[in-house]
Design a protein around this motif. Structure first.
Motif, PDB file in Angstrom:
ATOM      1  N   GLY A  44       0.846  -1.262  -0.233  1.00 33.83           N
ATOM      2  CA  GLY A  44      -0.079   0.190   0.237  1.00 33.83           C
ATOM      3  C   GLY A  44       1.076   1.229   0.040  1.00 33.83           C
ATOM      4  N   GLU A  45       1.865   1.247   0.828  1.00 35.58           N
ATOM      5  CA  GLU A  45       2.887   2.344   0.872  1.00 35.58           C
ATOM      6  C   GLU A  45       3.561   2.596  -0.615  1.00 35.58           C
ATOM      7  N   PHE A  46       4.040   1.495  -1.078  1.00 36.82           N
ATOM      8  CA  PHE A  46       4.697   1.587  -2.250  1.00 36.82           C
ATOM      9  C   PHE A  46       4.072   2.109  -3.494  1.00 36.82           C
ATOM     10  N   LEU A  47       2.620   1.214  -3.754  1.00 34.49           N
ATOM     11  CA  LEU A  47       2.110   1.534  -5.007  1.00 34.49           C
ATOM     12  C   LEU A  47       1.169   2.818  -4.522  1.00 34.49           C
ATOM     13  N   SER A  48       1.193   3.633  -3.504  1.00 33.26           N
ATOM     14  CA  SER A  48       0.704   4.831  -3.371  1.00 33.26           C
ATOM     15  C   SER A  48       1.531   6.107  -3.479  1.00 33.26           C
ATOM     16  N   ASP A  49       2.972   5.692  -3.865  1.00 34.84           N
ATOM     17  CA  ASP A  49       3.890   6.445  -4.371  1.00 34.84           C
ATOM     18  C   ASP A  49       3.810   7.168  -5.716  1.00 34.84           C
ATOM     19  N   ARG A  51       5.614   8.810  -7.624  1.00 32.79           N
ATOM     20  CA  ARG A  51       6.755   8.606  -8.329  1.00 32.79           C
ATOM     21  C   ARG A  51       6.683   7.277  -8.906  1.00 32.79           C
ATOM     22  N   VAL A  52       6.141   6.253  -8.500  1.00 27.05           N
ATOM     23  CA  VAL A  52       6.043   4.901  -8.635  1.00 27.05           C
ATOM     24  C   VAL A  52       4.690   4.961  -9.997  1.00 27.05           C
ATOM     25  N   ILE A  53       3.838   5.037  -9.229  1.00 31.13           N
ATOM     26  CA  ILE A  53       2.458   5.053 -10.268  1.00 31.13           C
ATOM     27  C   ILE A  53       1.917   6.372 -10.087  1.00 31.13           C
ATOM     28  N   ASP A  54       1.915   7.055 -11.278  1.00 36.74           N
ATOM     29  CA  ASP A  54       1.762   8.562 -11.200  1.00 36.74           C
ATOM     30  C   ASP A  54       0.081   8.646 -11.928  1.00 36.74           C
ATOM     31  N   TYR A  55      -0.809   7.731 -11.914  1.00 41.80           N
ATOM     32  CA  TYR A  55      -2.103   8.028 -12.456  1.00 41.80           C
ATOM     33  C   TYR A  55      -2.709   8.818 -11.347  1.00 41.80           C
ATOM     34  N   SER A  56      -3.874   9.532 -11.533  1.00 39.12           N
ATOM     35  CA  SER A  56      -4.497  10.303 -10.932  1.00 39.12           C
ATOM     36  C   SER A  56      -4.905   9.273  -9.505  1.00 39.12           C
ATOM     37  N   PRO A  57      -4.927   9.862  -8.402  1.00 32.04           N
ATOM     38  CA  PRO A  57      -5.285   9.150  -7.297  1.00 32.04           C
ATOM     39  C   PRO A  57      -6.755   8.872  -7.270  1.00 32.04           C
ATOM     40  N   TRP A  58      -7.358   9.675  -8.048  1.00 28.65           N
ATOM     41  CA  TRP A  58      -9.141   9.627  -8.030  1.00 28.65           C
ATOM     42  C   TRP A  58      -9.427   8.365  -8.826  1.00 28.65           C
ATOM     43  N   LEU A  59      -8.526   7.949  -9.752  1.00 32.58           N
ATOM     44  CA  LEU A  59      -8.702   6.717 -10.429  1.00 32.58           C
ATOM     45  C   LEU A  59      -7.817   5.465  -9.808  1.00 32.58           C
ATOM     46  N   PRO A 151      22.598   2.286  -8.603  1.00 30.75           N
ATOM     47  CA  PRO A 151      23.557   2.743  -9.699  1.00 30.75           C
ATOM     48  C   PRO A 151      22.883   3.796 -10.758  1.00 30.75           C
ATOM     49  N   GLN A 152      21.759   3.469 -11.328  1.00 35.16           N
ATOM     50  CA  GLN A 152      21.010   4.329 -12.543  1.00 35.16           C
ATOM     51  C   GLN A 152      20.065   5.147 -11.627  1.00 35.16           C
ATOM     52  N   TYR A 153      20.006   6.267 -12.293  1.00 37.91           N
ATOM     53  CA  TYR A 153      19.032   7.229 -11.676  1.00 37.91           C
ATOM     54  C   TYR A 153      17.368   6.981 -12.300  1.00 37.91           C
ATOM     55  N   ALA A 154      16.580   6.900 -11.375  1.00 42.27           N
ATOM     56  CA  ALA A 154      15.089   7.011 -11.936  1.00 42.27           C
ATOM     57  C   ALA A 154      14.262   7.568 -11.118  1.00 42.27           C
ATOM     58  N   GLY A 155      13.222   8.291 -11.637  1.00 41.46           N
ATOM     59  CA  GLY A 155      12.434   8.968 -10.775  1.00 41.46           C
ATOM     60  C   GLY A 155      11.627   8.104  -9.862  1.00 41.46           C
ATOM     61  N   ALA A 156      11.422   6.977 -10.037  1.00 44.30           N
ATOM     62  CA  ALA A 156      10.629   5.927  -9.276  1.00 44.30           C
ATOM     63  C   ALA A 156      11.596   5.393  -8.207  1.00 44.30           C
ATOM     64  N   THR A 157      13.126   5.565  -8.217  1.00 48.55           N
ATOM     65  CA  THR A 157      13.931   5.100  -7.222  1.00 48.55           C
ATOM     66  C   THR A 157      14.688   6.019  -6.569  1.00 48.55           C
ATOM     67  N   SER A 158      15.666   6.678  -7.100  1.00 46.06           N
ATOM     68  CA  SER A 158      16.574   7.687  -6.636  1.00 46.06           C
ATOM     69  C   SER A 158      15.882   8.825  -6.212  1.00 46.06           C
ATOM     70  N   ALA A 159      14.805   9.565  -7.042  1.00 50.24           N
ATOM     71  CA  ALA A 159      14.080  10.456  -6.818  1.00 50.24           C
ATOM     72  C   ALA A 159      13.173  10.591  -5.607  1.00 50.24           C
TER      73      ALA A 159
END
Length: 350
Positions: A44-49, A51-59, A151-159
């Motif tokens: 729940g914490e992970f998939l509510s981020d 940065r990880v899932i950027d769909y509208s929270p309403w959906l 090692p590699q930057y990604a918005g869903a990890t480093s950011a």
């Protein structure tokens, strides 16, 4: 050293600890256990981020809370159970991160004496970034170097790791100076550590694999189009590794794993590509995971079980998984060198 009051301070001035520098390592996270509720909290914490899932929270949130988190904790829990460190009562990622932290702490002590404090945190689950930042401030860290172990930057990890760090700093009354570490995907010492691990693994095999598959965690292709550099950095890591090993293009390949949801992700997908390789006559392959600093559910279960099964069902015969660098000495030396470079100007080696 015990806490002391500043010189010339009033008798009722709070005692302050000796100033030091904090090095805070960060990794993705881990559930506390593999039971349903532990997995539900973690997912729940992970998939509510966002940065990880950027769909509208309403959906997204109704689908997540009412459908995904009803079923997925069972399947994810079974996957975690298959790799769980039962002796320590924790996930392998936590076990390995503790070992990495202990070795880096020793390395920092040898370089800087007692003036550097080393700890780790997780973006999701525990120990939380907020709690470890608070501990460092309480211990007297007036400067903190934050080091996401990607090692590699990604918005869903480093950011998102940096987001959590900045949010933790925002809660502090006396905010320490801070720095974040850039991705290290192309550092020669990191590439050399990767190459050494592959050379050791190949040396222990009776037959040389037909090809090495470098499997990176995937992200939606849309993220690349929106400016995320992750795909390019993964490709460069593979190219530099190939050059360091002295191989040609036919001996190594970049793929992406862990697709989630309906969108197209970075391709080729590892699970499909290993099957295609088997069907094309590549019956003996090796797989490594250069995007992961420590073995975890995506490597120990997904690669070494699901992806291996896909390869074998397509006619593959020999599947070798090459572990992540974990707490390998060359890896620790590379990470310690990254830290030393980033501490420049704050402290000098003793």
């Amino acid at each position: 050293m015990t806490d002391t009051r500043p010189t010339h301070a009033a008798p009722d001035h709070p005692a302050l600890p000796k100033p030091k520098i904090g090095v805070l390592l960060a990794n993705l996270g881990t559930p506390e256990n593999y039971d349903y509720w532990s997995m539900r909290r973690y997912l729940g914490e992970f998939l509510s981020d966002r940065r990880v899932i950027d769909y509208s929270p309403w959906l997204w949130q109704p689908l997540l809370q009412l459908v995904i988190l009803t079923k997925r904790p069972f399947t994810s829990g079974a996957a975690y159970k298959s790799i769980w460190n039962e002796e320590a009562g924790e996930s392998p990622l936590l076990t390995i991160t503790k070992a990495q932290t202990a070795k880096i702490e020793q390395s920092m002590k040898e370089r800087y004496g007692s003036d550097v404090m080393v700890d780790f945190c997780m973006r999701y689950g525990n120990p939380s970034t907020k709690s470890r930042v608070k501990n460092m401030v309480k211990a007297g860290c007036d400067k903190i170097l934050f080091f996401p172990l990607y090692p590699q930057y990604a918005g869903a990890t480093s950011a998102t790791a940096n987001d959590a760090f900045f949010a933790a700093l925002a809660k502090e009354k006396w905010q320490p100076a801070s720095r974040t570490v850039q991705p290290y995907f192309d550092r020669p010492d990191y590439i050399d550590a990767l190459a050494q691990s592959i050379e050791r693994s190949y040396a222990g095999l009776s037959t040389r694999p037909d090809i090495l598959v470098c499997s990176y965690h995937g992200v939606p292709i849309r993220y690349l189009m929106e400016g995320d550099p992750y795909h390019c950095q993964c490709q460069k890591t593979t190219r530099l590794l190939k050059e360091r090993l002295g191989w040609d293009d036919t001996e190594i390949k970049t793929t992406f794993q862990s697709k989630f949801g309906p969108e197209d992700w970075l391709q080729p997908y590892t699970v499909e590509e290993v099957a295609r390789l088997a069907e094309a006559g590549k019956k003996n392959i090796a797989v490594c995971a250069p995007a992961f600093s420590a073995d975890c559910i995506e490597t120990l279960e997904e690669i070494n079980e699901e992806i291996k099964e896909s390869f074998e069902e397509a006619g593959g015969e020999v599947f070798t998984y090459i572990p992540c660098l974990n707490d390998d000495d060359a890896h620790i030396a590379a990470l310690s060198s990254v830290i030393e470079d980033n501490l420049s100007g704050w402290i000098d080696p003793v």
